[in-house]
Design an enzyme around this catalytic site. Structure first.
Site, PDB file in Angstrom:
ATOM      1  N   ARG A  32      17.048  -7.801   3.814  1.00 20.34           N
ATOM      2  CA  ARG A  32      17.209  -8.990   4.475  1.00 20.34           C
ATOM      3  C   ARG A  32      16.615  -9.162   5.730  1.00 20.34           C
ATOM      4  O   ARG A  32      15.947 -10.352   5.968  1.00 20.34           O
ATOM      5  CB  ARG A  32      18.717  -8.727   5.017  1.00 20.34           C
ATOM      6  CG  ARG A  32      19.483  -9.971   5.255  1.00 20.34           C
ATOM      7  CD  ARG A  32      20.894 -10.018   5.851  1.00 20.34           C
ATOM      8  NE  ARG A  32      21.780  -9.186   4.880  1.00 20.34           N
ATOM      9  CZ  ARG A  32      23.136  -8.959   5.167  1.00 20.34           C
ATOM     10  NH1 ARG A  32      23.689  -9.175   6.249  1.00 20.34           N
ATOM     11  NH2 ARG A  32      23.726  -8.412   4.227  1.00 20.34           N
ATOM     12  N   HIS A  78      20.180 -16.025  -3.803  1.00 20.73           N
ATOM     13  CA  HIS A  78      20.406 -15.497  -2.414  1.00 20.73           C
ATOM     14  C   HIS A  78      21.965 -15.628  -2.324  1.00 20.73           C
ATOM     15  O   HIS A  78      22.570 -16.437  -1.663  1.00 20.73           O
ATOM     16  CB  HIS A  78      19.660 -16.131  -1.486  1.00 20.73           C
ATOM     17  CG  HIS A  78      19.581 -15.454   0.007  1.00 20.73           C
ATOM     18  ND1 HIS A  78      18.822 -14.096   0.158  1.00 20.73           N
ATOM     19  CD2 HIS A  78      20.334 -15.440   1.279  1.00 20.73           C
ATOM     20  CE1 HIS A  78      19.024 -13.748   1.412  1.00 20.73           C
ATOM     21  NE2 HIS A  78      19.793 -14.754   2.001  1.00 20.73           N
ATOM     22  N   TYR A 122      21.838 -34.228   5.404  1.00 29.05           N
ATOM     23  CA  TYR A 122      20.979 -35.473   5.847  1.00 29.05           C
ATOM     24  C   TYR A 122      19.465 -35.061   5.975  1.00 29.05           C
ATOM     25  O   TYR A 122      18.534 -36.171   5.771  1.00 29.05           O
ATOM     26  CB  TYR A 122      21.292 -35.673   7.359  1.00 29.05           C
ATOM     27  CG  TYR A 122      22.762 -36.034   7.619  1.00 29.05           C
ATOM     28  CD1 TYR A 122      23.518 -37.141   7.075  1.00 29.05           C
ATOM     29  CD2 TYR A 122      23.536 -35.246   8.529  1.00 29.05           C
ATOM     30  CE1 TYR A 122      24.785 -37.249   7.470  1.00 29.05           C
ATOM     31  CE2 TYR A 122      24.887 -35.620   8.682  1.00 29.05           C
ATOM     32  CZ  TYR A 122      25.398 -36.487   8.150  1.00 29.05           C
ATOM     33  OH  TYR A 122      26.751 -36.753   8.682  1.00 29.05           O
TER      34      TYR A 122
END
Length: 748
Positions: A32, A78, A122
């Site tokens: 990670r 993931h 967006y």
């Protein structure tokens, strides 16, 4: 105990917690928080880039919604929160955080001032051309290992075949359990040069590598001010880099000035800018400074521009130092080059990172060319079979027409088995029994179309075969020859440097420690003394007057100056060094003093001091510069009113040296004396005024193997004598000539 009953395992609770926590910690460290040394990527970054590659969101394809990319990455590779994936995607698209952006973002991806990116629904993104070529090419050539994803329904790359040392170029930041990584960004072109240098000589030292990698190259620019500390940082992989913002002084109407911050330290990105503005406002409010009239942030897409308007007569240098000391305009970047190497976390120096990268490049290139070689060998086998088949095509047609099944025809082509095939003649049967095609060749022959028998097609097949043979030869050479493989890798690196290399943004230098004096020092006149060995000190004027005879005899230079000013040293290398008078030891006449080398950038081993003067007085005078090759010029002393410790005082021609720097007036006469005894006298007004960066004009035409030895200045009407060859020469009696003459040989 029956099969239905549960089995109770008794264990110490602390042991269980310990094991569980260690497992969790290792998972965070390896899977990670820390990047892999080979591709410089954390798992979330690697998975996101690979997912974009798989979705076909290439640099030459339309942008796709980030929500689609995040969702696909989360579902396939993931299994963590969507925000962690989107945050990683956003950072890879921010040119103010990465040395080379890996994602081409479309929409609001945040700003350097800490504004967050718009929601993923967006914004849109796609891979950059650089990422496509440098990180994701050749995935189809078995260059890296794939492993199962979290639910074993997909395959994911364990590392990307990065062609450049991404760990250095883009740096890394990550907090694991019990450890953290912090690697600054570097310049692509410099890192490529360092990799090439290592490949040519693997015994190269970190110091030698730093001829190529000068230091960090932050996307925000700025100035690294502790250049001398970088070697130990790059050797150990740990240390502290001091960075400053870039501050420029602009003149306003009415004699006012303003400080403009055009570049910020990398650590100031985000909320650091508003914190800086608040800190400056706080300095004004608490009366720490009264020099700042107004502060405004005029930053835009063009870049950073923070303006501090100053009152008339403000001490700019002192204010700069106050900003460095009291705000984050000077900050520390803690370096800890920690990465996952061979499956375990390791703190790596510069050379070690490059070493791991080069080893990885050889592994990737070996696997690539083994795959390509195998394909070409398959092609060659098929091509040779088809060429051979074209020579005996009539026999093959006879075998096919006489066969009852494909199996029989294939058995005949491969092993010469003719039992179940009807032949027109025994000769044909005997020839068929001698055929020995390989399995792959036989399959290709059986699948061959009839148009391949046209003459031009056979010629094309033979040409293809020649190309295949040439490719095989080249691939075998690359695989068997270290130099050939190095050439391929270096060639790729050169291409990346040529296409994507750019100039360094961050300046690396040794700067003076920011010294901010909150209390004004009482101004007083002092006398600067320096002996012929370079030991310097300042003494009170009264002390000098009492010991004047001894002081003048023992000192090479004696300069009256103010304790708040600076002393300038001109050297024969054409440089001017400055030292603050306050930095010089002040005290008793018999004190030894401090070597001037320790206080400035001047090196007595490389250059000789030819003039020492008070920096403040220079603004009122003109200086006459003369070199050994006879070049002259007048320079306004105000040009040397600079803040830098060392500047180029003049421009020198090749193999020339600065001979003399003297205060000059136009009503004086100049006498030039050469080594071979030529004298030339002319008016000082004949020497033109030039800028400090100019070479100057010729003062005297030197004879072969001659050079200037002395420059004398005197005023007409005042008899001036000098010693030459143990004889006295009266300068006033010399004939007045014009500049750029040959001069007159002194006969005595």
């Amino acid at each position: 105990m029956s099969n239905n009953e549960s089995q109770i395992i008794r264990t110490e609770y602390s042991d269980l917690m310990k094991k569980s926590y260690i497992d969790y910690a290792m998972s965070v460290i390896i899977a990670r928080a820390l990047p892999d040394v080979r591709d410089g990527l954390k798992p979330v970054q690697r998975r996101t880039l690979y997912d974009m590659h798989e979705l076909g969101i290439r640099y030459d394809k339309p942008y796709r919604k980030c929500a689609r990319i995040v969702g696909d990455t989360m579902g396939k590779y993931h299994p963590h929160g969507d925000s962690s994936i989107y945050d990683a995607l956003v950072v890879m698209a921010q040119d103010f955080k990465k040395g080379m952006v890996l994602v081409d973002g479309h929409g609001n991806f945040g700003s350097i001032e800490g504004d967050g990116a718009a929601a993923m629904r967006y914004t849109e993104a796609r891979l950059t051309k650089f990422t496509q070529e440098a990180y994701l090419s050749d995935l189809d050539k078995n260059v890296i290992d794939f492993g199962p994803n979290f639910d074993e329904t997909e395959k994911e790359p364990l590392v990307l075949p990065a062609r450049v040392p991404n760990l250095l170029i883009n740096g890394a930041e990550g907090i694991a359990v019990g450890m953290a990584t912090s690697i600054p960004t570097h310049n692509l072109a410099e890192v490529v040069d360092a990799v090439k240098a290592y490949m040519k000589n693997d015994a190269i030292t970190t110091k030698q590598l730093m001829k190529y990698v000068k230091g960090p190259d932050f996307p925000t620019g700025g100035i690294v001010v502790n250049k001398d500390d970088l070697l130990s940082i790059y050797e150990s992989g740990q240390g502290k880099i001091k960075i400053r913002g870039k501050v420029e002084v602009e003149d306003l109407k009415g004699g006012k000035k303003q400080l403009v911050i055009t570049e910020i330290p990398y650590t100031m990105i985000g909320s650091g800018i508003s914190k800086f503005l608040n800190d400056v406002a706080n300095l004004v409010e608490t009366k720490k400074t009264t020099d700042i009239v107004d502060i405004s942030n005029q930053s835009s897409k063009e870049g950073i521009r923070i303006v501090l308007e100053l009152k008339r007569g403000a001490d700019v240098e002192n204010l700069k130092n106050m900003l460095y000391k009291k705000t984050r305009l000077e900050d520390t970047f803690g370096v800890n080059m920690l990465a996952v190497a061979d499956g375990r976390p390791e703190t790596l120096g510069l050379k070690k990172i490059i070493e791991y990268h080069v080893d990885f490049q050889f592994e990737v290139t070996t696997r690539k060319y083994k795959t390509l070689l195998a394909k070409e060998q398959e092609k060659r086998e098929v091509q040779e079979g088809l060429i051979k088949a074209c020579d005996v095509i009539d026999l093959i047609i006879e075998i096919l027409r006489g066969s009852k099944s494909v199996k029989d025809a294939k058995a005949c082509l491969v092993n010469g088995v003719t039992d179940n095939i009807k032949f027109k003649s025994n000769i044909s049967k005997k020839m068929a029994a001698m055929l020995r095609f390989t399995e792959r060749q036989a399959t290709a022959i059986l699948e061959m179309r009839l148009y391949k028998l046209i003459g031009l097609e056979i010629e094309a097949l033979q040409k293809e075969h020649e190309i295949t043979v040439a490719n095989i030869k080249r691939y075998e050479d690359i695989l068997n020859n270290y130099d050939s493989m190095s050439e391929v890798i270096i060639g790729e690196l050169d291409n990346f440097k040529k296409e994507y290399g750019r100039k360094r943004r961050t300046v690396v230098e040794n700067a003076e420690e920011a010294v901010f004096e909150e209390k004004k020092i009482e101004e007083q006149e002092v006398v600067f003394l320096m002996d012929r060995f370079g030991y310097s000190k300042t003494v009170d004027v009264s002390v000098y007057e009492r010991n004047k005879e001894a002081a003048d005899k023992e000192s090479k230079y004696v300069v009256h100056c103010m304790n708040t000013g600076k002393i300038c040293f001109f050297t024969d290398a054409g440089r001017m060094h400055q030292v603050k008078v306050l930095d010089l030891p002040y005290g008793k006449f018999r004190d030894k003093g401090t070597p001037i080398d320790n206080l400035t950038n001047y090196s007595s081993a490389e250059e000789q001091i030819i003039m020492v003067c008070d920096a403040e007085q220079m603004r009122f005078v003109k200086l006459l510069f003369a070199t050994k090759q006879g070049m002259l010029k007048q320079v306004d002393g105000s040009e040397f009113q600079v803040a830098k410790r060392t500047i180029a005082a003049t421009k020198l021609q090749e193999d020339d040296e600065l001979l003399s720097v003297q205060v000059v007036t136009d009503n004086q006469c100049v006498v030039l004396q050469t080594k071979n005894g030529y004298f030339l006298k002319f008016s000082a007004a004949d020497v033109p005024k030039k800028k400090k960066g100019a070479v100057g004009v010729r003062g005297i035409r030197l004879q072969k193997n001659d050079e200037m030895e002395h420059v004398y200045l005197y005023e007409d009407g005042i008899e001036t004598k000098i010693q030459y060859n143990e004889k006295e020469v009266t300068l006033n009696r010399l004939k007045l000539a014009k500049r750029d003459g040959v001069g007159t040989k002194y006969r005595g």
